[in-house]
Design a protein around this motif. Structure first.
Motif, PDB file in Angstrom:
ATOM      1  N   LYS A 191      24.762  31.464  51.313  1.00 18.12           N
ATOM      2  CA  LYS A 191      25.893  31.982  51.177  1.00 18.12           C
ATOM      3  C   LYS A 191      26.569  32.027  49.612  1.00 18.12           C
ATOM      4  CE  LYS A 191      30.655  30.326  53.163  1.00 18.12           C
ATOM      5  NZ  LYS A 191      30.729  29.450  53.452  1.00 18.12           N
ATOM      6  N   LEU A 192      26.417  30.955  48.735  1.00 17.79           N
ATOM      7  CA  LEU A 192      26.433  31.763  47.826  1.00 17.79           C
ATOM      8  C   LEU A 192      25.909  32.733  47.546  1.00 17.79           C
ATOM      9  CD1 LEU A 192      26.654  27.817  46.239  1.00 17.79           C
ATOM     10  CD2 LEU A 192      28.585  29.104  47.425  1.00 17.79           C
ATOM     11  N   GLN A 193      24.628  32.904  47.435  1.00 18.84           N
ATOM     12  CA  GLN A 193      24.206  34.209  46.768  1.00 18.84           C
ATOM     13  C   GLN A 193      24.524  35.598  47.536  1.00 18.84           C
ATOM     14  OE1 GLN A 193      20.321  33.556  47.669  1.00 18.84           O
ATOM     15  NE2 GLN A 193      19.779  32.059  44.945  1.00 18.84           N
ATOM     16  N   GLN A 194      25.155  35.125  48.492  1.00 19.07           N
ATOM     17  CA  GLN A 194      25.695  36.734  49.482  1.00 19.07           C
ATOM     18  C   GLN A 194      26.934  36.553  49.040  1.00 19.07           C
ATOM     19  OE1 GLN A 194      23.944  38.861  51.251  1.00 19.07           O
ATOM     20  NE2 GLN A 194      25.387  40.288  50.589  1.00 19.07           N
ATOM     21  N   GLU A 195      27.686  36.263  49.021  1.00 22.12           N
ATOM     22  CA  GLU A 195      29.114  35.937  47.918  1.00 22.12           C
ATOM     23  C   GLU A 195      29.034  36.388  46.610  1.00 22.12           C
ATOM     24  OE1 GLU A 195      31.033  32.387  48.300  1.00 22.12           O
ATOM     25  OE2 GLU A 195      30.827  32.215  50.986  1.00 22.12           O
ATOM     26  N   MET A 196      28.296  36.254  46.123  1.00 23.47           N
ATOM     27  CA  MET A 196      28.514  36.532  43.661  1.00 23.47           C
ATOM     28  C   MET A 196      27.823  37.690  44.465  1.00 23.47           C
ATOM     29  SD  MET A 196      26.544  33.303  42.126  1.00 23.47           S
ATOM     30  CE  MET A 196      26.617  34.291  40.588  1.00 23.47           C
ATOM     31  N   ARG A 197      26.988  38.142  44.971  1.00 20.00           N
ATOM     32  CA  ARG A 197      26.399  39.782  45.317  1.00 20.00           C
ATOM     33  C   ARG A 197      27.424  40.397  45.677  1.00 20.00           C
ATOM     34  NH1 ARG A 197      21.409  37.716  47.211  1.00 20.00           N
ATOM     35  NH2 ARG A 197      22.691  37.630  49.524  1.00 20.00           N
ATOM     36  N   ASN A 198      28.128  40.162  46.499  1.00 15.44           N
ATOM     37  CA  ASN A 198      29.792  40.829  47.215  1.00 15.44           C
ATOM     38  C   ASN A 198      30.447  41.164  46.284  1.00 15.44           C
ATOM     39  OD1 ASN A 198      28.491  40.825  49.834  1.00 15.44           O
ATOM     40  ND2 ASN A 198      29.728  39.544  50.763  1.00 15.44           N
ATOM     41  N   ASN A 239      29.975  40.844  42.226  1.00 16.77           N
ATOM     42  CA  ASN A 239      29.626  42.260  41.942  1.00 16.77           C
ATOM     43  C   ASN A 239      28.803  43.301  42.315  1.00 16.77           C
ATOM     44  OD1 ASN A 239      30.123  40.302  40.073  1.00 16.77           O
ATOM     45  ND2 ASN A 239      28.186  38.903  40.936  1.00 16.77           N
ATOM     46  N   GLU A 240      28.662  43.758  43.654  1.00 13.72           N
ATOM     47  CA  GLU A 240      28.986  45.148  44.109  1.00 13.72           C
ATOM     48  C   GLU A 240      28.885  46.742  43.086  1.00 13.72           C
ATOM     49  OE1 GLU A 240      32.611  45.320  47.140  1.00 13.72           O
ATOM     50  OE2 GLU A 240      30.855  45.409  47.453  1.00 13.72           O
ATOM     51  N   TYR A 241      29.848  46.102  42.087  1.00 16.63           N
ATOM     52  CA  TYR A 241      30.457  47.392  41.350  1.00 16.63           C
ATOM     53  C   TYR A 241      29.359  47.459  40.218  1.00 16.63           C
ATOM     54  CZ  TYR A 241      34.073  48.879  45.106  1.00 16.63           C
ATOM     55  OH  TYR A 241      34.074  48.557  45.779  1.00 16.63           O
ATOM     56  N   ALA A 242      29.030  46.812  39.893  1.00 13.32           N
ATOM     57  CA  ALA A 242      28.456  46.343  38.777  1.00 13.32           C
ATOM     58  C   ALA A 242      27.489  47.184  38.000  1.00 13.32           C
ATOM     59  CB  ALA A 242      27.468  44.183  38.177  1.00 13.32           C
ATOM     60  N   ASP A 243      26.399  47.797  38.688  1.00 11.56           N
ATOM     61  CA  ASP A 243      25.490  48.408  38.620  1.00 11.56           C
ATOM     62  C   ASP A 243      26.262  50.222  38.731  1.00 11.56           C
ATOM     63  OD1 ASP A 243      25.779  48.481  40.730  1.00 11.56           O
ATOM     64  OD2 ASP A 243      23.708  48.720  41.829  1.00 11.56           O
TER      65      ASP A 243
END
Length: 271
Positions: A252-259, A261-265
C-alpha cells in the motif's frame, strides 16, 4: 528496615526431625509453638537473625511468645546448646535451615527480576527502533501502526505487569495484596507471557495462587514458550496473518509513493 518475607517453606514433617523431637520432649507443644514464632520473626529480620545480647531483648521476645523473659531466654539457649536448632555468635542467633531457604528464595527472586528487566529493556529497545523507522515513513504508516491490537505487548507500550493485571480482572481471579501480584509477575522472563495468560485463564474465578501453581506445573512439563502451550496450527496461522498484514501494508505504501511521484519521470498522463 526488615526485608519483606511473605512466606517461607515449611516441611510438613518437621515435627519428626530428631532435633525437633528432642526439643518437644522437653518443652512440648508450647516449645514447638515458640520455635516457629521465633522462625517467623527471623524471616522478617535483617540477615534472617535475631538479637541475642541487648539488655531487654528477651523482654521483647517474651511479649511475642506470651511467656516470661527468663523462659524464652532459657528456651533459646537450649535450642542453641542442647538441641542445635539454632546457631549463635553471642551477638545474634539464627536458624541455618531458614537462612538457606531464604537465601535461595532471594536468589530466585533476583534472577527472575533481572530476567524480566532485561527482556523488557530489549522489547523497549526494539519498540524504539521500530518507532524511529516508522517516523521516516509516511504519516499513514504511523496511523496504521497505532491501530494495531493492544494485546501484543511486544509491539505496544503496555507492560507485562499491566497485561497480567488486566487478565486477572478479566477472568475474575482473587488476588490478596501486592505480594501475590508480584509473585505471578515474577515469572515474566522465565516463561512467555502467553504461558502466564493461559494459566490465568485456566484459573478463571479461582485465585492467583491457583494460577501460579498452573504456571509451575507447566514449567515442570517443559512448557515455557508460546509454541509449547498453543497448537502449532494456531501459531502458524498467527505468523501467516502477521506476515500477510505486513506485506499488504508495504504494498500500500509503495503504491501511494508511486502515485505521488507519477510525474517525476516527465511522462504525461492521459485524462
Amino acid at each position: 528496615m526488615a526485608k519483606k518475607a511473605p512466606f517461607f517453606s515449611h516441611d510438613m514433617n518437621a515435627r519428626y526431625d530428631p532435633k525437633m523431637s528432642a526439643m518437644r520432649g522437653v518443652y512440648g507443644a508450647e516449645g514447638y509453638g515458640w520455635f516457629w514464632m521465633l522462625i517467623e520473626m527471623m524471616a522478617e529480620a535483617d540477615g534472617y537473625q535475631l538479637d541475642y545480647k541487648s539488655k531487654y531483648v528477651f523482654n521483647a521476645y517474651a511479649m511475642q511468645l506470651q511467656c516470661k523473659p527468663e523462659q524464652v531466654s532459657k528456651f533459646v539457649s537450649d535450642c542453641i546448646d542442647e538441641f542445635e536448632l539454632f546457631a549463635s555468635d553471642d551477638s545474634y542467633f539464627w536458624s541455618n535451615s531458614l537462612r538457606k531457604r531464604m537465601q535461595y528464595r532471594d536468589s530466585v527472586s533476583e534472577k527472575r527480576a533481572a530476567a524480566a528487566n532485561k527482556r523488557w529493556e530489549n522489547q523497549q529497545s526494539n519498540a524504539n527502533a521500530s518507532n524511529e523507522d516508522a517516523n521516516a515513513m509516511q504519516s499513514d504508516a504511523n496511523k496504521t501502526k497505532q491501530n494495531k491490537t493492544k494485546l501484543n505487548y511486544q509491539e505496544d507500550d503496555i507492560s507485562p505487569n499491566q497485561l497480567i493485571l488486566g487478565w486477572i480482572n478479566k477472568y475474575s481471579l482473587k488476588c490478596k495484596g501486592v505480594n501475590q501480584l508480584e509473585e505471578i509477575t515474577s515469572f515474566v522472563g522465565i516463561v512467555d507471557i502467553e504461558v502466564i495468560e493461559l494459566a490465568i485463564k485456566k484459573a478463571e474465578k479461582k485465585n492467583v495462587p491457583y494460577a501460579i501453581q498452573i504456571i509451575q506445573d507447566l514449567i515442570s512439563e517443559g512448557k515455557t514458550t508460546k509454541e509449547s502451550v498453543q497448537p502449532s496450527r494456531v501459531v502458524k496461522l498467527e505468523k501467516e496473518q502477521k506476515a500477510t498484514s505486513y506485506q499488504d501494508h508495504v504494498m500500500k505504501l509503495q503504491q501511494e509513493m508511486r502515485n505521488r511521484n507519477e510525474y517525476a519521470d516527465g511522462d504525461a498522463v492521459n485524462l
